[in-house]
Scaffold this motif. Structure first.
Motif, PDB file in Angstrom:
ATOM      1  N   ARG A   1      -6.053 -51.471  53.671  1.00  0.00           N
ATOM      2  CA  ARG A   1      -5.406 -52.038  52.351  1.00  0.00           C
ATOM      3  C   ARG A   1      -4.091 -51.974  52.137  1.00  0.00           C
ATOM      4  NH1 ARG A   1      -4.986 -48.432  47.709  1.00  0.00           N
ATOM      5  NH2 ARG A   1      -5.341 -46.370  48.154  1.00  0.00           N
ATOM      6  N   ALA A   2      -3.526 -52.751  51.149  1.00  0.00           N
ATOM      7  CA  ALA A   2      -2.198 -52.692  50.982  1.00  0.00           C
ATOM      8  C   ALA A   2      -1.725 -51.129  50.378  1.00  0.00           C
ATOM      9  CB  ALA A   2      -1.819 -53.681  50.084  1.00  0.00           C
ATOM     10  N   LEU A   3      -0.390 -50.923  50.937  1.00  0.00           N
ATOM     11  CA  LEU A   3       0.318 -49.630  50.466  1.00  0.00           C
ATOM     12  C   LEU A   3       0.348 -49.852  48.838  1.00  0.00           C
ATOM     13  CD1 LEU A   3       1.673 -47.024  51.353  1.00  0.00           C
ATOM     14  CD2 LEU A   3       3.699 -48.465  51.285  1.00  0.00           C
ATOM     15  N   PRO A   4      -0.202 -48.948  48.029  1.00  0.00           N
ATOM     16  CA  PRO A   4       0.048 -48.959  46.658  1.00  0.00           C
ATOM     17  C   PRO A   4       1.241 -48.786  46.173  1.00  0.00           C
ATOM     18  CG  PRO A   4      -1.208 -47.201  47.009  1.00  0.00           C
ATOM     19  CD  PRO A   4      -1.109 -47.843  48.482  1.00  0.00           C
ATOM     20  N   ILE A   5       2.342 -49.387  46.285  1.00  0.00           N
ATOM     21  CA  ILE A   5       3.811 -49.243  45.920  1.00  0.00           C
ATOM     22  C   ILE A   5       3.781 -49.543  44.437  1.00  0.00           C
ATOM     23  CG2 ILE A   5       5.983 -50.085  45.956  1.00  0.00           C
ATOM     24  CD1 ILE A   5       5.385 -50.824  48.759  1.00  0.00           C
ATOM     25  N   SER A   6       4.331 -48.501  43.729  1.00  0.00           N
ATOM     26  CA  SER A   6       4.342 -48.361  42.158  1.00  0.00           C
ATOM     27  C   SER A   6       5.569 -48.543  41.681  1.00  0.00           C
ATOM     28  CB  SER A   6       3.739 -47.032  41.592  1.00  0.00           C
ATOM     29  OG  SER A   6       4.333 -45.870  42.159  1.00  0.00           O
ATOM     30  N   ALA A   7       6.766 -48.141  42.568  1.00  0.00           N
ATOM     31  CA  ALA A   7       7.968 -48.394  42.011  1.00  0.00           C
ATOM     32  C   ALA A   7       8.866 -48.750  43.496  1.00  0.00           C
ATOM     33  CB  ALA A   7       8.663 -47.335  41.516  1.00  0.00           C
ATOM     34  N   PHE A   8       9.548 -49.711  43.404  1.00  0.00           N
ATOM     35  CA  PHE A   8      10.368 -50.357  44.712  1.00  0.00           C
ATOM     36  C   PHE A   8      11.826 -50.141  44.297  1.00  0.00           C
ATOM     37  CE2 PHE A   8      12.256 -53.211  47.551  1.00  0.00           C
ATOM     38  CZ  PHE A   8      11.655 -52.985  48.723  1.00  0.00           C
ATOM     39  N   GLY A   9      12.497 -49.289  44.648  1.00  0.00           N
ATOM     40  CA  GLY A   9      14.072 -49.299  44.353  1.00  0.00           C
ATOM     41  C   GLY A   9      14.052 -48.891  42.944  1.00  0.00           C
ATOM     42  N   GLN A  10      15.479 -48.985  42.223  1.00  0.00           N
ATOM     43  CA  GLN A  10      15.728 -48.572  41.070  1.00  0.00           C
ATOM     44  C   GLN A  10      14.998 -49.282  39.968  1.00  0.00           C
ATOM     45  OE1 GLN A  10      17.829 -46.206  41.040  1.00  0.00           O
ATOM     46  NE2 GLN A  10      18.436 -45.839  38.971  1.00  0.00           N
ATOM     47  N   THR A  11      14.421 -48.715  38.890  1.00  0.00           N
ATOM     48  CA  THR A  11      13.759 -49.204  37.771  1.00  0.00           C
ATOM     49  C   THR A  11      14.484 -48.843  36.475  1.00  0.00           C
ATOM     50  OG1 THR A  11      12.159 -47.601  37.495  1.00  0.00           O
ATOM     51  CG2 THR A  11      11.760 -49.049  39.351  1.00  0.00           C
ATOM     52  N   PRO A  12      14.205 -49.515  35.464  1.00  0.00           N
ATOM     53  CA  PRO A  12      14.842 -48.987  34.074  1.00  0.00           C
ATOM     54  C   PRO A  12      14.520 -47.463  33.792  1.00  0.00           C
ATOM     55  CG  PRO A  12      13.930 -51.038  33.829  1.00  0.00           C
ATOM     56  CD  PRO A  12      13.526 -50.913  35.271  1.00  0.00           C
ATOM     57  N   MET A  13      13.143 -47.317  34.017  1.00  0.00           N
ATOM     58  CA  MET A  13      12.883 -45.964  33.792  1.00  0.00           C
ATOM     59  C   MET A  13      13.675 -44.781  34.633  1.00  0.00           C
ATOM     60  SD  MET A  13       9.040 -43.952  33.609  1.00  0.00           S
ATOM     61  CE  MET A  13       8.600 -45.202  32.014  1.00  0.00           C
ATOM     62  N   HIS A  14      13.881 -44.900  35.869  1.00  0.00           N
ATOM     63  CA  HIS A  14      14.648 -44.334  36.730  1.00  0.00           C
ATOM     64  C   HIS A  14      16.158 -44.302  36.302  1.00  0.00           C
ATOM     65  CE1 HIS A  14      11.288 -44.838  39.846  1.00  0.00           C
ATOM     66  NE2 HIS A  14      11.632 -43.407  39.765  1.00  0.00           N
ATOM     67  N   ASP A  15      16.684 -45.442  35.714  1.00  0.00           N
ATOM     68  CA  ASP A  15      18.051 -45.303  35.309  1.00  0.00           C
ATOM     69  C   ASP A  15      18.190 -44.439  34.135  1.00  0.00           C
ATOM     70  OD1 ASP A  15      19.191 -47.486  36.879  1.00  0.00           O
ATOM     71  OD2 ASP A  15      18.453 -49.093  35.425  1.00  0.00           O
ATOM     72  N   ARG A  16      17.503 -44.576  33.074  1.00  0.00           N
ATOM     73  CA  ARG A  16      17.303 -43.876  32.053  1.00  0.00           C
ATOM     74  C   ARG A  16      17.052 -42.165  32.143  1.00  0.00           C
ATOM     75  NH1 ARG A  16      20.926 -45.381  29.359  1.00  0.00           N
ATOM     76  NH2 ARG A  16      20.332 -43.730  27.821  1.00  0.00           N
ATOM     77  N   MET A  17      16.302 -41.854  33.427  1.00  0.00           N
ATOM     78  CA  MET A  17      16.265 -40.573  33.667  1.00  0.00           C
ATOM     79  C   MET A  17      17.136 -40.145  34.577  1.00  0.00           C
ATOM     80  SD  MET A  17      11.855 -40.473  34.116  1.00  0.00           S
ATOM     81  CE  MET A  17      11.897 -38.420  34.508  1.00  0.00           C
ATOM     82  N   GLY A  18      17.998 -40.808  34.977  1.00  0.00           N
ATOM     83  CA  GLY A  18      19.159 -40.117  35.678  1.00  0.00           C
ATOM     84  C   GLY A  18      18.813 -39.861  37.302  1.00  0.00           C
ATOM     85  N   PHE A  19      17.747 -40.705  37.740  1.00  0.00           N
ATOM     86  CA  PHE A  19      17.146 -40.750  39.167  1.00  0.00           C
ATOM     87  C   PHE A  19      17.970 -41.841  39.915  1.00  0.00           C
ATOM     88  CE2 PHE A  19      13.897 -38.219  37.277  1.00  0.00           C
ATOM     89  CZ  PHE A  19      13.859 -37.195  38.314  1.00  0.00           C
ATOM     90  N   ASP A  20      18.478 -41.386  41.039  1.00  0.00           N
ATOM     91  CA  ASP A  20      19.002 -42.587  41.895  1.00  0.00           C
ATOM     92  C   ASP A  20      18.084 -43.023  42.732  1.00  0.00           C
ATOM     93  OD1 ASP A  20      20.082 -44.162  43.581  1.00  0.00           O
ATOM     94  OD2 ASP A  20      21.857 -43.082  44.409  1.00  0.00           O
ATOM     95  N   HIS A  21      17.435 -44.120  42.517  1.00  0.00           N
ATOM     96  CA  HIS A  21      16.064 -44.583  43.227  1.00  0.00           C
ATOM     97  C   HIS A  21      16.377 -45.655  43.815  1.00  0.00           C
ATOM     98  CE1 HIS A  21      11.557 -45.216  43.386  1.00  0.00           C
ATOM     99  NE2 HIS A  21      11.542 -43.696  43.438  1.00  0.00           N
ATOM    100  N   ARG A  22      17.541 -46.235  44.384  1.00  0.00           N
ATOM    101  CA  ARG A  22      17.999 -47.467  44.729  1.00  0.00           C
ATOM    102  C   ARG A  22      17.324 -47.580  46.037  1.00  0.00           C
ATOM    103  NH1 ARG A  22      24.351 -47.071  43.707  1.00  0.00           N
ATOM    104  NH2 ARG A  22      23.610 -44.797  44.538  1.00  0.00           N
ATOM    105  N   ASN A  23      17.270 -46.418  47.030  1.00  0.00           N
ATOM    106  CA  ASN A  23      16.800 -46.768  48.175  1.00  0.00           C
ATOM    107  C   ASN A  23      15.510 -45.993  48.528  1.00  0.00           C
ATOM    108  OD1 ASN A  23      17.356 -47.509  51.103  1.00  0.00           O
ATOM    109  ND2 ASN A  23      18.010 -45.691  51.599  1.00  0.00           N
ATOM    110  N   ALA A  24      14.740 -45.929  47.311  1.00  0.00           N
ATOM    111  CA  ALA A  24      13.472 -45.274  47.321  1.00  0.00           C
ATOM    112  C   ALA A  24      12.279 -45.846  46.962  1.00  0.00           C
ATOM    113  CB  ALA A  24      13.725 -43.613  46.902  1.00  0.00           C
TER     114      ALA A  24
END
Length: 260
Positions: free
Chosen positions: A182-205
């Motif tokens: 089955r497909a890999l269940p990706i829930s967040a690909f790269g930066q999201t608005p929630m990561h922005d507001r929480m202060g997480f650098d999720h651009r490469n994750a």
């Protein structure tokens, strides 16, 4: 206003109240000097307060989403029920094709709104897990290259491989699909608005919606370690509960610092 946009705005409002835009994620922090000790202690205390407040706000937000989901599931059930006799009515010439297609669109729209709300609930669960582990994560020392560390709340690995979200996600998906069908269940690909507001650098994750202690989660973590890919695996906000558990693939988020 679309469902997706309204959900994004709601999350931004909730998180924006609690986490100022000046909050940021530092990939590593040098050993503190004596002069900086008081600033670090103050930042840690502020982080603890905000983590508690943020987790509480996210729980309230999730509860509101649960109520919204119940409403949208009822609307979906009504749309499905209204559409149920229409194919037969159309075949008998009682209703037009336009009426048949309008019913189909109504069902699709109601289904989309319910699905959007479920995704928003999953995102809130993930954010709650990250919020509740902010303090513990910030208190942990940086990992040495190749080091793996496990606590009751999370597991983290500072892999030596150079991870690239656009270049390497494909082979991760291929491994998972080949192994589990089955497909890999990706829930967040790269930066999201929630990561922005929480202060997480999720651009490469990316975040994968799998419990790290499940058979799939264990296999994925074994693969990541074998490939030298860094990760943080969150076990959930509540011990014994799978709610919000996920695996963050990419550079771990070891510290939150608050700029004044």
């Amino acid at each position: 206003m679309t469902t997706r946009r309204s959900v994004t705005i709601a999350v931004t409002l909730v998180l924006g109240i609690l986490v100022p835009a000046g909050s940021c994620l530092a990939e590593s922090s040098p050993p503190p000097s004596a002069a900086a000790g008081s600033d670090i202690a103050g930042a840690a205390a502020l982080l603890k307060q905000r983590a508690i407040a943020l987790a509480g706000a996210l729980r309230d937000y999730r509860a509101s989403l649960e109520r919204l989901l119940a409403m949208r599931e009822r609307a979906l059930a009504m749309a499905v029920e209204r559409q149920r006799p229409r194919p037969d009515l159309y075949d008998r010439g009682v209703i037009s094709r336009r009426e048949l297609e309008e019913g189909e669109r109504a069902v699709a729209s109601a289904q989309g709104q319910a699905d959007d709300t479920r995704r928003a609930i999953a995102a809130a669960d993930h954010a709650t897990v990250e919020a509740t582990t902010l303090e513990a994560l910030a208190a942990l020392p940086p990992l040495a290259m190749g080091e793996h560390q496990q606590t009751a709340a999370l597991s983290r690995y500072q892999g030596p491989a150079g991870w690239s979200l656009p270049a390497d996600t494909g082979r991760l998906q291929e491994f998972f699909a080949t192994r589990f069908g089955r497909a890999l269940p990706i829930s967040a690909f790269g930066q999201t608005p929630m990561h922005d507001r929480m202060g997480f650098d999720h651009r490469n994750a990316l975040d994968v919606a799998i419990h790290p202690d499940s058979p799939e989660g264990k296999a994925l973590l074994d693969y990541l370690r074998a490939e030298g890919i860094p990760f943080i695996a969150y076990r959930g906000a509540v011990p014994g509960s799978a709610s919000g558990a996920h695996i963050h693939v990419g550079q771990p988020s070891p510290r939150i610092t608050v700029r004044r």
